[in-house]
Design a protein around this motif. Sequence first.
Motif, PDB file in Angstrom:
ATOM      1  N   ASN A   1       0.975  -1.158  -0.070  1.00  0.00           N
ATOM      2  CA  ASN A   1       0.142  -0.057  -0.220  1.00  0.00           C
ATOM      3  C   ASN A   1       0.965   1.156   0.057  1.00  0.00           C
ATOM      4  OD1 ASN A   1      -1.643  -1.850   2.381  1.00  0.00           O
ATOM      5  ND2 ASN A   1      -2.789  -1.497   0.408  1.00  0.00           N
ATOM      6  N   VAL A   2       0.460   2.349  -0.868  1.00  0.00           N
ATOM      7  CA  VAL A   2       1.417   3.756  -0.671  1.00  0.00           C
ATOM      8  C   VAL A   2       0.082   4.799  -0.500  1.00  0.00           C
ATOM      9  CG1 VAL A   2       3.085   2.509  -2.037  1.00  0.00           C
ATOM     10  CG2 VAL A   2       1.401   4.021  -3.151  1.00  0.00           C
TER      11      VAL A   2
ATOM     12  N   ILE B   1      -4.477  11.943  -4.749  1.00  0.00           N
ATOM     13  CA  ILE B   1      -3.566  11.404  -5.633  1.00  0.00           C
ATOM     14  C   ILE B   1      -3.408   9.745  -5.872  1.00  0.00           C
ATOM     15  CG2 ILE B   1      -1.304  11.698  -6.866  1.00  0.00           C
ATOM     16  CD1 ILE B   1      -2.648  14.024  -6.894  1.00  0.00           C
ATOM     17  N   THR B   2      -3.947   9.311  -6.872  1.00  0.00           N
ATOM     18  CA  THR B   2      -3.735   8.026  -7.281  1.00  0.00           C
ATOM     19  C   THR B   2      -2.575   7.401  -7.321  1.00  0.00           C
ATOM     20  OG1 THR B   2      -4.406   7.844  -9.486  1.00  0.00           O
ATOM     21  CG2 THR B   2      -6.180   7.799  -8.023  1.00  0.00           C
ATOM     22  N   ALA B   3      -2.291   5.985  -7.259  1.00  0.00           N
ATOM     23  CA  ALA B   3      -1.041   5.383  -7.241  1.00  0.00           C
ATOM     24  C   ALA B   3      -0.829   5.456  -8.840  1.00  0.00           C
ATOM     25  CB  ALA B   3      -1.065   4.060  -7.052  1.00  0.00           C
ATOM     26  N   ALA B   4      -1.789   5.239  -9.635  1.00  0.00           N
ATOM     27  CA  ALA B   4      -1.709   5.268 -11.126  1.00  0.00           C
ATOM     28  C   ALA B   4      -0.866   6.975 -11.381  1.00  0.00           C
ATOM     29  CB  ALA B   4      -2.893   5.213 -11.950  1.00  0.00           C
ATOM     30  N   VAL B   5      -1.326   7.766 -10.873  1.00  0.00           N
ATOM     31  CA  VAL B   5      -0.812   9.055 -11.283  1.00  0.00           C
ATOM     32  C   VAL B   5       0.742   9.252 -10.792  1.00  0.00           C
ATOM     33  CG1 VAL B   5      -1.044  11.485 -10.556  1.00  0.00           C
ATOM     34  CG2 VAL B   5      -3.032  10.244 -11.168  1.00  0.00           C
TER      35      VAL B   5
ATOM     36  N   GLY C   1      -3.068   4.309   1.121  1.00  0.00           N
ATOM     37  CA  GLY C   1      -3.913   4.517   0.141  1.00  0.00           C
ATOM     38  C   GLY C   1      -4.988   3.276   0.062  1.00  0.00           C
ATOM     39  N   PRO C   2      -6.085   3.304  -0.688  1.00  0.00           N
ATOM     40  CA  PRO C   2      -6.902   2.418  -0.996  1.00  0.00           C
ATOM     41  C   PRO C   2      -6.703   1.329  -1.755  1.00  0.00           C
ATOM     42  CG  PRO C   2      -7.617   4.111  -2.546  1.00  0.00           C
ATOM     43  CD  PRO C   2      -6.406   4.539  -1.580  1.00  0.00           C
TER      44      PRO C   2
END
Length: 342
Positions: free
Chosen positions: A232-233, A309-313, A261-262
């Motif tokens: 998780n981050v 801010i998502t992990a993808a970004v 993060g989720p």
Amino acid sequence: MMPNITSVQELEEHLSRPTADDGSAMKALDGDLLILGAGGKMGPSLAMLARRAADLAGSRKRVIAVSRFSDEKLRSEFSSQNIEPIACDLLEPGALAKLPEVANVVFMAARKFGTSGSEHLTWAMNTFLPGLVAERFRNSRIIAFSTGNVYPLTPVKDGGAVESTVVEPKGEYAQSALGRERMFEYGSHRWGTPVTILRLNYAVELRYGVLADIGLAVFERRPIDLRMGYVNVIWQRDANSACLRSFGHCQSPPLVLNLTGPETLSVRRVAEEFGQRFGVDPIFEFEESPTALLSNAGQAQRVFGCPSITAAVIIDWLADWISNRRPMLNKPTHFHARDGKF
């Protein structure tokens, strides 16, 4: 698609950019703010976020940053931003007594890297010092950063440990981090100190963190260890924002919140995402296990909302940052360690 961050200055501005919620939190906060351990990876951006959020709210409260300040440049930067720097070795006898009385304290002084071989210092920083801080600031509100490492490895399919999961720290770093929590719990029970404990894993930005470790390994054609195959981050600015907003939820006994993060991220899949951007086939070693160090931050997300801010970004930003050889902190997380040795 969000535009890339192309310089350290732009990154630091982004990490310290307050939202309306941050401003409201600082406006509602009664008294000044003291950050212990402000010279670490997260401390500078937290101090600057707090200052900018207070300014946004029209609040003149003091933001005081305490660190050894081995980097004189950081001390000067704080002063230029109307953040009051205090140089202090927190473990020096009598040092805490010299700090000002402040209503709100963030404790983020900690030790992880280099634990193996210097366990005594790890315990001093992570457990002994929190006991001293809990007593010294027993009349303040305290936010104490902890770590998801206090949890056991859990089945990936279960979605991560929740706050009621029985702790089972592995290795002296995690054990000492649990000791930190217990010291603040003790102070809260003994003196009624309102406390929030934030079990963080893992904060990331573009110069360090789990995603930077994976991206750099792919870019440099180094093997990626899959023994801890899922993580998780959380974007560092989102973690710091939650910290500031946690003061409104301090209580006795302490409130404990997982902070991450989720998404449950596959290390293999993240490496493959970087590989596509770099035109590189990632190199893997070992295999994923059915368990990993994972946290479920649903409770914090119900309080603060999902991270902005998502992990993808972050992966997109990092791919551009790394491919352009922008500065890194060169502090690997060793997230793959399943035995707790760092």
